[in-house]
Design a protein around this motif. Sequence first.
Motif, PDB file in Angstrom:
ATOM      1  N   GLY A  74       5.768  32.072   2.767  1.00  0.00           N
ATOM      2  CA  GLY A  74       6.748  31.924   3.518  1.00  0.00           C
ATOM      3  C   GLY A  74       8.320  32.842   2.598  1.00  0.00           C
ATOM      4  O   GLY A  74       7.673  33.744   2.890  1.00  0.00           O
ATOM      5  N   PRO A  75       9.426  32.846   3.376  1.00  0.00           N
ATOM      6  CA  PRO A  75      10.520  33.817   3.681  1.00  0.00           C
ATOM      7  C   PRO A  75      10.803  34.154   2.609  1.00  0.00           C
ATOM      8  O   PRO A  75      10.726  32.899   1.337  1.00  0.00           O
ATOM      9  CB  PRO A  75      11.149  32.926   4.175  1.00  0.00           C
ATOM     10  N   THR A  76      11.695  35.289   1.511  1.00  0.00           N
ATOM     11  CA  THR A  76      12.078  35.022   0.920  1.00  0.00           C
ATOM     12  C   THR A  76      13.432  35.219   0.404  1.00  0.00           C
ATOM     13  O   THR A  76      13.935  35.401   0.510  1.00  0.00           O
ATOM     14  CB  THR A  76      11.558  36.481   0.051  1.00  0.00           C
ATOM     15  N   VAL A  77      13.190  33.629   0.318  1.00  0.00           N
ATOM     16  CA  VAL A  77      15.096  33.189   0.353  1.00  0.00           C
ATOM     17  C   VAL A  77      14.884  31.646  -0.815  1.00  0.00           C
ATOM     18  O   VAL A  77      13.664  31.362  -1.136  1.00  0.00           O
ATOM     19  CB  VAL A  77      15.188  31.843   1.875  1.00  0.00           C
ATOM     20  N   ALA A  78      16.019  30.946  -0.574  1.00  0.00           N
ATOM     21  CA  ALA A  78      16.663  29.417  -1.361  1.00  0.00           C
ATOM     22  C   ALA A  78      15.521  30.037  -2.880  1.00  0.00           C
ATOM     23  O   ALA A  78      14.931  28.493  -3.508  1.00  0.00           O
ATOM     24  CB  ALA A  78      15.329  28.785  -0.772  1.00  0.00           C
ATOM     25  N   SER A  79      15.211  30.784  -3.666  1.00  0.00           N
ATOM     26  CA  SER A  79      15.275  30.717  -5.383  1.00  0.00           C
ATOM     27  C   SER A  79      13.657  30.337  -5.233  1.00  0.00           C
ATOM     28  O   SER A  79      13.876  30.101  -6.439  1.00  0.00           O
ATOM     29  CB  SER A  79      16.138  29.927  -5.695  1.00  0.00           C
ATOM     30  N   ARG A  80      13.228  30.734  -4.374  1.00  0.00           N
ATOM     31  CA  ARG A  80      11.398  29.581  -4.244  1.00  0.00           C
ATOM     32  C   ARG A  80      10.944  31.134  -4.339  1.00  0.00           C
ATOM     33  O   ARG A  80       9.453  30.813  -4.886  1.00  0.00           O
ATOM     34  CB  ARG A  80      11.477  29.876  -2.706  1.00  0.00           C
ATOM     35  N   THR A  81      10.724  31.974  -4.789  1.00  0.00           N
ATOM     36  CA  THR A  81       9.574  33.419  -4.794  1.00  0.00           C
ATOM     37  C   THR A  81       9.271  33.086  -6.217  1.00  0.00           C
ATOM     38  O   THR A  81       8.379  33.035  -6.670  1.00  0.00           O
ATOM     39  CB  THR A  81      10.153  34.773  -4.575  1.00  0.00           C
ATOM     40  N   ALA A  82       9.835  33.634  -7.373  1.00  0.00           N
ATOM     41  CA  ALA A  82       9.286  33.234  -8.872  1.00  0.00           C
ATOM     42  C   ALA A  82       8.582  31.456  -9.134  1.00  0.00           C
ATOM     43  O   ALA A  82       7.388  31.639  -9.352  1.00  0.00           O
ATOM     44  CB  ALA A  82      10.461  33.053  -9.815  1.00  0.00           C
ATOM     45  N   MET A  83       9.109  30.485  -8.549  1.00  0.00           N
ATOM     46  CA  MET A  83       8.775  29.747  -8.922  1.00  0.00           C
ATOM     47  C   MET A  83       7.972  28.970  -8.110  1.00  0.00           C
ATOM     48  O   MET A  83       6.721  28.549  -8.108  1.00  0.00           O
ATOM     49  CB  MET A  83      10.052  28.150  -8.848  1.00  0.00           C
ATOM     50  N   VAL A  84       7.735  28.932  -6.858  1.00  0.00           N
ATOM     51  CA  VAL A  84       6.773  28.489  -5.467  1.00  0.00           C
ATOM     52  C   VAL A  84       5.897  30.076  -5.811  1.00  0.00           C
ATOM     53  O   VAL A  84       4.334  29.417  -6.101  1.00  0.00           O
ATOM     54  CB  VAL A  84       7.257  27.656  -4.106  1.00  0.00           C
ATOM     55  N   VAL A  85       5.710  30.962  -5.116  1.00  0.00           N
ATOM     56  CA  VAL A  85       4.923  31.895  -4.540  1.00  0.00           C
ATOM     57  C   VAL A  85       4.635  32.314  -5.838  1.00  0.00           C
ATOM     58  O   VAL A  85       3.126  32.534  -6.043  1.00  0.00           O
ATOM     59  CB  VAL A  85       5.719  32.827  -4.262  1.00  0.00           C
ATOM     60  N   GLY A  86       5.122  32.275  -6.765  1.00  0.00           N
ATOM     61  CA  GLY A  86       4.837  33.076  -8.351  1.00  0.00           C
ATOM     62  C   GLY A  86       3.980  31.605  -8.929  1.00  0.00           C
ATOM     63  O   GLY A  86       2.990  32.067  -9.342  1.00  0.00           O
ATOM     64  N   GLY A  87       3.376  30.844  -8.531  1.00  0.00           N
ATOM     65  CA  GLY A  87       3.604  29.674  -9.255  1.00  0.00           C
ATOM     66  C   GLY A  87       1.733  29.565  -8.589  1.00  0.00           C
ATOM     67  O   GLY A  87       0.650  29.775  -8.867  1.00  0.00           O
ATOM     68  N   LEU A  88       1.999  29.921  -7.103  1.00  0.00           N
ATOM     69  CA  LEU A  88       0.584  30.279  -6.603  1.00  0.00           C
ATOM     70  C   LEU A  88      -0.384  31.772  -6.607  1.00  0.00           C
ATOM     71  O   LEU A  88      -1.637  31.338  -7.332  1.00  0.00           O
ATOM     72  CB  LEU A  88       0.793  30.473  -4.815  1.00  0.00           C
ATOM     73  N   VAL A  89       0.117  32.115  -7.369  1.00  0.00           N
ATOM     74  CA  VAL A  89      -0.224  33.651  -7.613  1.00  0.00           C
ATOM     75  C   VAL A  89      -0.690  33.503  -9.005  1.00  0.00           C
ATOM     76  O   VAL A  89      -2.564  33.796  -9.470  1.00  0.00           O
ATOM     77  CB  VAL A  89       0.879  35.023  -7.611  1.00  0.00           C
TER      78      VAL A  89
END
Lengths: 696, 157
Positions: A493-508
């Motif tokens: 996904g794009p690095t936008v919408a304050s999602r990176t730590a929460m969503v991508v970080g959660g997947l990591v």
Amino acid sequence: MSTINKSVPKVEAKDKISGKMKYVSDYHVEGLHYAKTVRSTIAKGVIQSIELPPLPEGVTIVDYQDIPGKNVVKMIYEDWPVFAEKNISHYGEPIMLVVGPSKEMVQAVFDKIKITYQEETPIFDMVQSKVDYHFTKGDPQTAFQEAKKTIKYTYETGYQEQAYIEPQGFIGTLEDEKVTLIGSIQAPYYVKNAVIDTLSCKPEDVRIIQATVGGAFGGKEEFPSLIGCQLAVALKKVKKPIKLIYEREEDMEVTTKRHPSKITMEAAIDEENNITAIKSHVGIDGGAFLGLSSVVLSRAMIAATSAYTINHLQVDGDVYITNTVPNGAFRGFGAPQMIFAVEMFINHLAKDLNEDVHDFRLRHLAKQGDKTTTSGTFRDPILMPEMIKKACQISGYHKKKALYESSEKMKGIGMSWFLHGCGFTGSGEADHIKAKVKLRKDEADHVYLEIAAVDMGQGAKTTLMKVAAEVLELPLEAIHFANPDTDIVPDSGPTVASRTAMVVGGLVARAAQEINENWQSGKPQIVHKSYKQPDYMEWDQATFNGDAYPAYSWGVNVVEVSVDPASLEVRVEHIWSVYDVGKSLDDNIVIGQADGGTAQGVAYGYLEVMNHRNGKLLQKNMTDYVIPTAVDMAKTETVLFDNPFAYGPYGAKGAGELTLVGGAPAVAIAIEMAINKRVSKIPATPEYLMELMNND
Amino acid sequence: MTKITFTFNGKPIELHTDPSRRFLDVIRNDLKHTGPKEGCGEGECGACAVLINGHIVNSCILPLANVHHQEVMTIEGFSKTKRYAVIEEAFIKEGAVQCGICIPGMIIAVESLLNRNPNPSDEEIRVGLSGNLCRCTGYNMIVKAVLRAKEMGKGLW
Ligand code: FES
Ligand code: FES
């Protein structure tokens, strides 16, 4: 409790400080050609003729006729052409590229191109609606019928320019059929998917590599897809490596800005002077093409009561199309406009009703279990009462307020309360983004994060590597995270919408957990994970009903100002902030986000001025468009509250945008106090304050 | 074509080129030093800053002719010094680096400031760095980093 919030040195800091880090313009490729964009010099009309000079050997013109696929930049709406064909919709619209082996040769041809137009009457006012949304909560009609009184105000906000210090651009190369673009971007897969459509080619024939990004703030979310498509078309025709990097003026004149807005709010007030219902109309200026504007509008509308709970709501909104530069993503994405309006409105209502502002706001503050604007539920604890107390205490708010309100000195202190929805709206994450991550372990037991997340300075590399290291109980040195390359990483996904730590970080974290559970020392292992929506999320996009976001971050800003009695220049004296971002993944990084975001938010409120004349922007360089210097910015103090979110990695929620959205109302309320007039428009420039002072 | 000679990061340099060229282009394209960045190209942002005889200069508005017989130091040269090591450590400890595009210029500005005033106050730091724009940090951590550097590096400036 996890101590992940303890700061570590940022992984890329040394290379950035020493000047070794390579940004897109620092790459050197043999035989590099240069491209320059020929643009319209009118706001609306039809191209009548294009006269080209004789082209010297090696110089090529690239325009819409060279596009093998669709002449449209793939975004949410498909209305934005890669190159104008006949119709011109805004000043500076791209018509063609001149490509050649040296900048001088390109410039010489560029200077001799003559284009004539049949001009048409442009539209600059917000009158042509292209998208309209509506939703209600409760029964606003009855509430208005039963109201003791109703009060209505209108608020306006201006443009804001992202003003990243590194302008936009790419370097592209072609090998056989394959196009490779290295660029300053936030969303590698947005560019890739757009280029595939424009070239009408196989996915494996497009490769996008993110160069280190010198600031983005949303400005490099969708706009790079346009440049990427143009460059890809040029590469196919010219078959030489090409550099297409904007200079500052071009970047400022033609890239997307924050949408100007006009927001009307009307409140129904009961016998106890409480707000029972609000009707709002949110109008945003989309510019010439829609791009992401409909999403910006929906995010603004969903923030219709910000940190307050109002039981009955009617929210209507329009994106208006005008013959101006298209507006787009900018940190906050619709929320800064709306939250400015909400905060001013609550303050103005309290004044009209002779209520103590603080007390009036507290009575309406959202609590855990309350219904959100879209009739979802605030499920998690809300720490705002304690956060507000903390903000008052560290800033000396109440004492200063009493003092400044009763003194003739033009000083003021303003406070804003706000929230920000974390991640994509509604089911966007599950239905559209479908984020995937890949973790790879090698024989040396080093772990590689193969994800499309972009570190644009916000610290994504360090924080996501910390998450993996913490789960795997490995030192940070054993974790690696290279800039995304779409030939290697899946679409996170794009690095936008304050999602990176929460969503991508959660997947990591989940992927790291799986490697940990099946750990085989000395053996390569690969784990893939994809996004799963929390079970409780329910969202109906057609009616805007349900949980718009999986979680909310919360904030309080206090800003103290003085206003020069003669020049009416505003000086920001001090800024205090309190934030709940769930669990901080690194205190220095989160506070750095807070410092920078708050600076942008406060400057949006009083300093940053951009406007156009006949569709042409008047501020087109860093001299005309003023962003804060170290002298303009005051000392900032930030306190973080711990409030871990069950679905975020170690409890993290979004942080990037939250820190921007409350700055403008806090400074505007402080200015109101200093001049004892009502501010309903930002930026609150000395000229505007003069107007207010003269309107007695 | 004119002959221009100067000292570049401690080494003598002789160039035969158009003396009216922007010094930033010469540094980045001819001398292949990409530490100095182009943020605005008009002397407003400080991303292209270099030291000339120890003073900060924006190289994007400097004609090459002006460096004739001067001592030029870019971030690449400065990063080999003791004072740099102190500033670097202070910037890392305070978390003062975000996207980093302004940072090489900012470091040059800090060196130039501490050269003039080894013990600047909070306010003097802000004024000293006001020619360098940073959009990411809001300057708070940068100011703290300079306060830390001046303590750590006592006697170096
Ligand atoms: S690039 Fe030289 S001052 Fe901005
Ligand atoms: S760190 Fe990004 S501009 Fe300063």
